[in-house]
Design a protein around this motif. Sequence first.
Motif, PDB file in Angstrom:
ATOM      1  N   LEU A  26      -7.512   2.497  -5.734  1.00 40.51           N
ATOM      2  CA  LEU A  26      -7.398   3.283  -5.323  1.00 40.51           C
ATOM      3  C   LEU A  26      -8.653   4.300  -4.111  1.00 40.51           C
ATOM      4  N   LEU A  27      -8.181   4.708  -3.234  1.00 40.74           N
ATOM      5  CA  LEU A  27      -9.030   4.798  -2.369  1.00 40.74           C
ATOM      6  C   LEU A  27      -8.759   6.473  -1.295  1.00 40.74           C
ATOM      7  N   MET A  28      -9.495   7.444  -1.528  1.00 35.85           N
ATOM      8  CA  MET A  28      -9.613   8.845  -1.491  1.00 35.85           C
ATOM      9  C   MET A  28     -10.640   9.283  -0.732  1.00 35.85           C
ATOM     10  N   ILE A  29      -9.725   9.325   1.022  1.00 36.60           N
ATOM     11  CA  ILE A  29     -10.491  10.174   1.765  1.00 36.60           C
ATOM     12  C   ILE A  29     -10.340  11.587   2.192  1.00 36.60           C
ATOM     13  N   GLY A  30     -11.092  12.671   1.610  1.00 42.92           N
ATOM     14  CA  GLY A  30     -11.332  14.032   2.094  1.00 42.92           C
ATOM     15  C   GLY A  30     -10.721  14.517   1.274  1.00 42.92           C
ATOM     16  N   GLY A  31      -9.865  15.441   1.277  1.00 42.19           N
ATOM     17  CA  GLY A  31      -8.126  16.115   0.471  1.00 42.19           C
ATOM     18  C   GLY A  31      -8.746  17.556   0.582  1.00 42.19           C
ATOM     19  N   TYR A  57       1.955  -0.811  -6.769  1.00 39.35           N
ATOM     20  CA  TYR A  57       0.946  -1.047  -5.632  1.00 39.35           C
ATOM     21  C   TYR A  57      -0.322  -1.795  -5.624  1.00 39.35           C
ATOM     22  N   ASP A  58      -0.797  -2.503  -4.158  1.00 46.48           N
ATOM     23  CA  ASP A  58      -2.146  -3.535  -4.392  1.00 46.48           C
ATOM     24  C   ASP A  58      -2.964  -2.164  -4.628  1.00 46.48           C
ATOM     25  N   ALA A  68      -1.773   5.102 -13.951  1.00 50.92           N
ATOM     26  CA  ALA A  68      -1.437   4.083 -14.762  1.00 50.92           C
ATOM     27  C   ALA A  68      -1.600   2.965 -14.673  1.00 50.92           C
ATOM     28  N   GLN A  69      -1.087   2.816 -12.648  1.00 49.35           N
ATOM     29  CA  GLN A  69      -1.151   1.976 -11.814  1.00 49.35           C
ATOM     30  C   GLN A  69      -2.528   1.535 -11.691  1.00 49.35           C
ATOM     31  N   ILE A 122       0.346  -1.068  -0.039  1.00 50.47           N
ATOM     32  CA  ILE A 122      -0.026  -0.007  -0.106  1.00 50.47           C
ATOM     33  C   ILE A 122       0.628   1.776   0.064  1.00 50.47           C
ATOM     34  N   LEU A 123       1.017   2.155  -0.725  1.00 47.62           N
ATOM     35  CA  LEU A 123       1.277   3.570  -0.749  1.00 47.62           C
ATOM     36  C   LEU A 123      -0.255   4.501   0.054  1.00 47.62           C
ATOM     37  N   TYR A 124       0.544   4.793   0.743  1.00 47.84           N
ATOM     38  CA  TYR A 124      -1.038   6.007   1.356  1.00 47.84           C
ATOM     39  C   TYR A 124       0.132   7.707   1.975  1.00 47.84           C
TER      40      TYR A 124
END
Length: 84
Positions: free
Chosen positions: A78-83, A47-48, A70-71, A3-5
């Motif tokens: 892909l998970l987007m939490i706020g931002g 990354y998974d 691309a990944q 995971i890339l966080y």
Amino acid sequence: MRILYAGESPLGGPANYLIGVLNYLHAMWRHVPPAEPLRLPALRHRYDAIIFSDYPCHQASQAAQEAVAAQVARGSGLLMIGGW
């Protein structure tokens, strides 16, 4: 699971809830704090899943954004939490 966080920092602060889940899942993870730019070397590995949580858009270069896209096109989640 790899995971890339990118986001919420410092570790030991608000990021703890998600880090706790990743550790519970025995995931290998890399954290990119919001003050650190997301650079291509961080995206060399496949990354998974890639998670963005309160990570400023301006910290990810166009090349890094394209590498993330691309990944995801190759099957990474892909998970987007706020931002910002």
